[in-house]
Design an enzyme around this catalytic site. Structure first.
Site, PDB file in Angstrom:
ATOM      1  N   LYS A  54       0.847  -1.203   0.000  1.00 31.92           N
ATOM      2  CA  LYS A  54       0.000   0.000   0.000  1.00 31.92           C
ATOM      3  C   LYS A  54       0.881   1.252   0.000  1.00 31.92           C
ATOM      4  CE  LYS A  54      -3.683  -2.565   2.158  1.00 31.92           C
ATOM      5  NZ  LYS A  54      -4.280  -3.080   3.387  1.00 31.92           N
ATOM      6  N   GLN A  98      -4.995  -1.900   9.516  1.00 33.23           N
ATOM      7  CA  GLN A  98      -4.721  -3.195   8.897  1.00 33.23           C
ATOM      8  C   GLN A  98      -5.339  -4.325   9.738  1.00 33.23           C
ATOM      9  OE1 GLN A  98      -3.187  -3.579   5.854  1.00 33.23           O
ATOM     10  NE2 GLN A  98      -3.772  -5.732   6.041  1.00 33.23           N
ATOM     11  N   ASP A 123     -11.351   2.099   3.592  1.00 31.66           N
ATOM     12  CA  ASP A 123     -11.680   0.676   3.453  1.00 31.66           C
ATOM     13  C   ASP A 123     -13.187   0.511   3.215  1.00 31.66           C
ATOM     14  OD1 ASP A 123      -9.657  -1.173   3.378  1.00 31.66           O
ATOM     15  OD2 ASP A 123      -9.431  -1.323   5.558  1.00 31.66           O
TER      16      ASP A 123
END
Ligand code: NDP
Length: 292
Positions: A54, A98, A123
């Site tokens: 990322k 995460q 997300d």
């Protein structure tokens, strides 16, 4: 019949190129560089790889990125305080924690994610963004299912009026996919571990999405001839002489299903590549919504 292979590589690059161009416009017109903060708790090897990818993607397209590393033993309150500081940061337009969170924090994942400002929830897992998705209101959408639907569109595979079947009802893939396909006017069925006579349902699908987490679970006899098959699964098999780290396979028996399907995504090289590209799109989109 051998299926058309829907490669994620070129499309992921196109998504990243588009994100780069839009980030350039934000810099030029608003003097803003979109910024992503990834919060990484603990030292899980797979999570470290995902976070590195990322970070690399941000650098590649000219986004600001910050990795906030925290030790596994931190408390829920400390993690929430970190998220709140990122909510307030002007440099950060997107925040991602995460997953999975390690140790005791794992049980509190939903509560912790609720503290991310929905406008920065790249997300798309916050209840506000999930609610918007269900209601058909623009918001931030989970990257993997959004990437799949964009890929179907890009490949010219019709969704309007078609029968779509999703195997898997997770919050991160199956459920958002249901609403994204519904928004494209597909007639959608979602299956799970309690579904009876699964094969009779999957065989009706013009579009079949596999998000099960079981290697080669979808076999050729479960697929309607000519169907578009989207394989979300990423499974690592036990190591052997040819693959000392274990071969990566999807949830679809690729070699057999490609002889029946009309189009199919490979693993690796399919959906997996789209997830990070869609994250870049979401960071830029979040920045656009915050500054424009
Ligand atoms: P989950 O484990 O959260 O969900 C799996 C789903 O499959 C559940 O809904 C479960 O049903 C269903 N299922 C399990 N066994 C069966 C069965 N025998 N018959 C029918 N349904 C079944 O997985 P995720 O959605 O998180 O991930 C799915 C796969 O996608 C994994 O391989 C994961 O690694 C991959 N993935 C890939 C991403 C990418 O970037 N390409 C991103 C995210 C995930 P029930 O709800 O009843 O338990």
């Amino acid at each position: 019949m051998t299926a058309r292979i829907l490669s994620g590589k070129a499309f992921a690059q196109a998504l990243k190129d588009d994100a780069r161009a839009r980030a350039g416009r934000l810099a030029h017109e608003h003097h803003v560089t979109p910024g992503l903060a990834v919060v990484l708790v603990g030292a899980d090897a797979a999570s470290q790889v995902y976070v590195r990818n990322k970070d690399k993607a941000c650098a590649e397209i000219g986004l600001y990125s910050e990795v906030v590393r925290m030790p596994e033993g931190i408390s829920k309150q400390e993690l929430i305080k970190t998220i709140e500081a990122l909510n307030a940061s002007e440099k950060i337009h997107g925040i991602l924690v995460q997953l999975p969170l390690p140790g005791k924090l794992h049980a509190h994942e939903t509560e912790i994610l609720d503290h991310i400002d929905p406008a920065k929830d790249v997300d798309g897992f916050h209840p506000v963004n999930m609610g918007k998705l269900v209601l058909g209101i623009p918001g931030l959408t989970p990257c993997t299912p959004a990437g799949c639907v964009r890929m179907l569109e890009h490949a010219g595979i019709p969704m309007d009026g078609k029968r779509a079947v999703i195997v898997g009802r997770s919050n991160i893939v199956g459920k958002p996919m249901l609403h994204l396909l519904l928004a494209k006017n597909a007639t959608v069925t979602i299956c799970h571990s309690h579904t009876q006579d699964l094969a009779s349902i999957t065989r009706e699908a013009d579009i079949l999405v596999a998000a099960v987490g079981r290697p080669r679970f979808i076999t050729a006899d479960m697929v309607k001839p000519g169907a578009a098959v989207i394989d979300v699964g990423i499974n690592r098999l036990a190591p052997d002489a040819e693959h000392p780290r274990g071969k990566l396979v999807g949830d679809v028996d690729f070699d057999a299903v490609k002889e029946v399907a009309g189009a199919i995504t490979p693993v690796p090289g399919g959906v997996g590549l789209l997830t990070v590209a869609m994250l870049m799109q979401n960071v830029v989109h979040a920045a656009e919504m915050q500054v424009c």
